[in-house]
Design an enzyme around this catalytic site. Structure first.
Site, mmCIF file in Angstrom:
data_model
loop_
_atom_site.group_PDB
_atom_site.id
_atom_site.type_symbol
_atom_site.label_atom_id
_atom_site.label_comp_id
_atom_site.label_asym_id
_atom_site.label_seq_id
_atom_site.Cartn_x
_atom_site.Cartn_y
_atom_site.Cartn_z
ATOM 1 C CG HIS A 1 -0.312 0.274 2.512
ATOM 2 N ND1 HIS A 1 0.260 -0.731 3.239
ATOM 3 C CD2 HIS A 1 -0.128 1.403 3.228
ATOM 4 C CE1 HIS A 1 0.768 -0.239 4.347
ATOM 5 N NE2 HIS A 1 0.556 1.059 4.370
HETATM 6 C C1 UD1 Z 1 -2.364 5.621 5.576
HETATM 7 C C2 UD1 Z 1 -1.095 6.184 6.206
HETATM 8 C C3 UD1 Z 1 0.024 5.167 6.114
HETATM 9 C C4 UD1 Z 1 -0.406 3.841 6.701
HETATM 10 C C5 UD1 Z 1 -1.695 3.379 6.069
HETATM 11 C C6 UD1 Z 1 -2.174 2.154 6.777
HETATM 12 C C7 UD1 Z 1 -0.685 8.607 6.025
HETATM 13 C C8 UD1 Z 1 0.072 9.652 5.321
HETATM 14 N N1 UD1 Z 1 -0.633 7.380 5.499
HETATM 15 O O1 UD1 Z 1 -2.084 5.413 4.203
HETATM 16 O O2 UD1 Z 1 1.144 5.627 6.838
HETATM 17 O O3 UD1 Z 1 0.604 2.899 6.489
HETATM 18 O O4 UD1 Z 1 -2.693 4.405 6.209
HETATM 19 O O5 UD1 Z 1 -3.109 1.424 6.068
HETATM 20 O O6 UD1 Z 1 -1.300 8.872 7.037
HETATM 21 N N2 UD1 Z 1 -9.490 4.584 1.459
HETATM 22 C C9 UD1 Z 1 -10.694 3.936 1.402
HETATM 23 N N3 UD1 Z 1 -11.281 3.597 2.589
HETATM 24 C C10 UD1 Z 1 -10.756 3.877 3.796
HETATM 25 C C11 UD1 Z 1 -9.532 4.554 3.828
HETATM 26 C C12 UD1 Z 1 -8.905 4.902 2.643
HETATM 27 O O7 UD1 Z 1 -11.223 3.663 0.334
HETATM 28 O O8 UD1 Z 1 -11.347 3.534 4.827
HETATM 29 C C13 UD1 Z 1 -8.820 4.925 0.164
HETATM 30 C C14 UD1 Z 1 -9.161 6.325 -0.341
HETATM 31 O O9 UD1 Z 1 -9.231 6.258 -1.722
HETATM 32 C C15 UD1 Z 1 -7.944 7.120 0.079
HETATM 33 C C16 UD1 Z 1 -6.823 6.097 -0.028
HETATM 34 O O10 UD1 Z 1 -7.403 4.863 0.353
HETATM 35 O O11 UD1 Z 1 -7.725 8.227 -0.729
HETATM 36 C C17 UD1 Z 1 -5.648 6.400 0.859
HETATM 37 O O12 UD1 Z 1 -6.030 6.578 2.228
HETATM 38 P P1 UD1 Z 1 -5.133 7.479 3.218
HETATM 39 O O13 UD1 Z 1 -5.618 7.352 4.596
HETATM 40 O O14 UD1 Z 1 -4.965 8.843 2.677
HETATM 41 O O15 UD1 Z 1 -3.705 6.825 3.077
HETATM 42 P P2 UD1 Z 1 -3.267 5.312 3.168
HETATM 43 O O16 UD1 Z 1 -2.631 4.926 1.886
HETATM 44 O O17 UD1 Z 1 -4.383 4.481 3.684
HETATM 45 N N1 UDP Z 2 -3.568 -5.851 8.630
HETATM 46 C C1 UDP Z 2 -4.832 -6.420 8.732
HETATM 47 N N2 UDP Z 2 -5.503 -6.737 7.578
HETATM 48 C C2 UDP Z 2 -4.963 -6.533 6.351
HETATM 49 C C3 UDP Z 2 -3.666 -5.955 6.257
HETATM 50 C C4 UDP Z 2 -3.008 -5.606 7.417
HETATM 51 O O1 UDP Z 2 -5.327 -6.629 9.831
HETATM 52 O O2 UDP Z 2 -5.624 -6.841 5.349
HETATM 53 C C5 UDP Z 2 -2.874 -5.465 9.872
HETATM 54 C C6 UDP Z 2 -1.454 -5.963 10.048
HETATM 55 O O3 UDP Z 2 -1.435 -7.287 10.549
HETATM 56 C C7 UDP Z 2 -0.911 -4.957 11.034
HETATM 57 C C8 UDP Z 2 -1.549 -3.670 10.565
HETATM 58 O O4 UDP Z 2 -2.714 -4.062 9.844
HETATM 59 O O5 UDP Z 2 -1.372 -5.234 12.340
HETATM 60 C C9 UDP Z 2 -0.599 -2.914 9.692
HETATM 61 O O6 UDP Z 2 -1.270 -1.896 9.050
HETATM 62 P P1 UDP Z 2 -0.860 -1.330 7.637
HETATM 63 O O7 UDP Z 2 -0.052 -2.311 6.891
HETATM 64 O O8 UDP Z 2 -2.121 -0.835 7.029
HETATM 65 O O9 UDP Z 2 -0.025 -0.034 8.007
HETATM 66 P P2 UDP Z 2 1.515 0.231 8.398
HETATM 67 O O10 UDP Z 2 1.878 -0.668 9.512
HETATM 68 O O11 UDP Z 2 2.320 0.024 7.168
HETATM 69 O O12 UDP Z 2 1.508 1.664 8.761
#
Ligand code: UD1
Ligand code: UDP
Length: 377
Positions: free
Chosen positions: A217
């Site tokens: 991601h």
């Molecule tokens: C965010 C965090 C990242 C973290 C990740 C965990 C920041 C800068 N990034 O990235 O550090 O590792 O979360 O998963 O804070 N979206 C949905 N549904 C949701 C949430 C998001 O559809 O419930 C989609 C939207 O299109 C959105 C995109 O995902 O624009 C990105 O979401 P966003 O929270 O901005 O960043 P992440 O890539 O999720």
């Molecule tokens: N995780 C989860 N379901 C998924 C992918 C990740 O429960 O489909 C859990 C994972 O085991 C860990 C956390 O989400 O506990 C990590 O989150 P993510 O990878 O979104 O963010 P990051 O740690 O990179 O910020």
């Protein structure tokens, strides 16, 4: 609201939920002397990115949901700040606790310190030294404004000292993610159940003892269609050796569709599923032959579980997972990824050991220190 002095805890995105769960549960043991208020910014809002975790991890419903949602970095951060400020006025907490490195972390932290409310950062001091990562900016800035900094590994203190943070603010307490992992491992959902739930037509032919798990991601991997295509190409080659289960993050799903790369998912040896709950994820991680990921949390969890992890990034802010754990940082070069997979399939990968203080008691140490510092007078 209660008249007791309060601690306000902030969550926003998926990895925050695993971090807050054990802290909140420890705090509930002290409900006679302090109250705990939970604010969800709403950065992640889909049921599969939020509700599943509150339910499975036993986190109480947030007292306040800011409903911020998605947006550019500026929009998301600014909206969070605007909506968080009146909450602080209303709750008037003794301290604000933030976890991790997402936009919600820095946004709420900044509002708190400007109102002279002490800020506590859980998972401080991790550095990838890659300022292209939005999280790296969030980490550096949050640490600069924090009053109390809890770290997961010893290297974090050195990083913080280099940035001029006073030594007496830094506390090495271990990793709250591992508290959650240990608390929930016995409830991990068997892989067969997860596959049967999401892909019933594939479940008969699926061998739960021989698969790889993939999560992706990071914007550096998924936002550029060329890099994403290269990675999916490598995954297709790996799937000729071992089926690949792929719970797809919403950002990645969107980018695969925008780049017209859905064809890669239409492969009998790749099992694309929606983002799964924590208990399903634990089940997948603990049974996988190997895990390929760009997640921060997954690098740590695979080390705790002793499962080989290939990190599809050029760097990691969690060096202990490489030095002591099962992690290998490989980057996004398909040749290197494939050769690392071959090596793991041949040798079983790094054995690794559990890092210091990843013992399931980190939240206890955090809450003890918090009570002593902010709630004993
Ligand atoms: C965010 C965090 C990242 C973290 C990740 C965990 C920041 C800068 N990034 O990235 O550090 O590792 O979360 O998963 O804070 N979206 C949905 N549904 C949701 C949430 C998001 O559809 O419930 C989609 C939207 O299109 C959105 C995109 O995902 O624009 C990105 O979401 P966003 O929270 O901005 O960043 P992440 O890539 O999720
Ligand atoms: N995780 C989860 N379901 C998924 C992918 C990740 O429960 O489909 C859990 C994972 O085991 C860990 C956390 O989400 O506990 C990590 O989150 P993510 O990878 O979104 O963010 P990051 O740690 O990179 O910020």
């Amino acid at each position: 609201m209660s008249k007791l002095p309060s601690l306000l805890c902030v969550v926003g995105a998926r990895p925050n939920f695993m971090k807050i769960a054990p802290i909140f549960s420890q705090l509930s043991l002290h409900a006679e002397t302090m109250s705990s208020v939970l604010v969800h910014t709403g950065q992640h809002y889909d049921a599969a990115m939020k509700d599943a975790f509150f339910e499975q991890l036993g986190i109480p419903e947030p007292d306040i949901d800011l409903g911020v949602g998605s947006g550019t970095h500026a929009v998301q951060t600014a909206q969070t700040m605007l909506k968080f400020e009146p909450v602080l006025d209303r709750v008037d907490p003794r301290a604000v606790l933030v976890v991790g490195d997402v936009n919600s972390t820095i946004a709420c932290g900044l509002v708190a310190v400007k109102k002279k409310i002490p800020l506590i950062h859980v998972e401080a001091g991790l550095r990838s030294y890659d300022r292209e990562m939005p999280e790296e900016i969030n980490r550096v800035l949050t640490d600069q404004i924090s009053d109390l900094l809890f770290t997961t590994e010893r290297s974090a203190r050195d990083n913080l000292l280099r940035e001029g943070i006073a030594d007496d603010r830094i506390h090495f307490v271990g990793n709250v993610m591992i508290d959650t992992l240990r608390n929930h491992l016995p409830k991990a959902v068997p892989v067969g159940e997860t596959i049967a739930h999401y892909l019933p037509e594939r479940s008969r032919s699926f061998d739960e003892r021989a698969f790889a798990l993939l999560t992706l991601h990071r914007p550096s991997n998924v936002d550029n269609p060329e890099i994403l295509r290269k990675l999916l190409d490598a995954v297709a080659k790996i799937s000729e050796k071992l089926p690949v289960v792929f719970p797809i993050h919403p950002r990645t799903r969107k980018m695969v569709e925008q780049a017209g790369l859905e064809g890669y998912l239409d492969n009998p040896a790749i099992l694309p599923i929606p983002p799964v709950g924590y208990l399903e994820m634990l089940g997948l991680m603990k049974s996988a032959k190997l895990v390929m990921t760009d997640s921060g949390g997954v690098q740590e969890e695979t080390t705790a579980l002793g499962i080989p992890c290939i990190t599809l990034r050029e760097n990691t802010e969690r060096p202990i997972t490489v030095e002591q754990g099962t992690n290998t940082v490989v980057g996004s070069d398909p040749v290197l990824i494939l050769s690392c997979v071959d090596d793991i399939l041949l040798t079983g990968g790094k054995a690794g050991k559990i890092p210091e203080l990843w013992d399931g008691k980190t939240s206890e140490r955090i809450v003890d220190r918090l009570r002593e510092k902010y709630f004993s007078h």
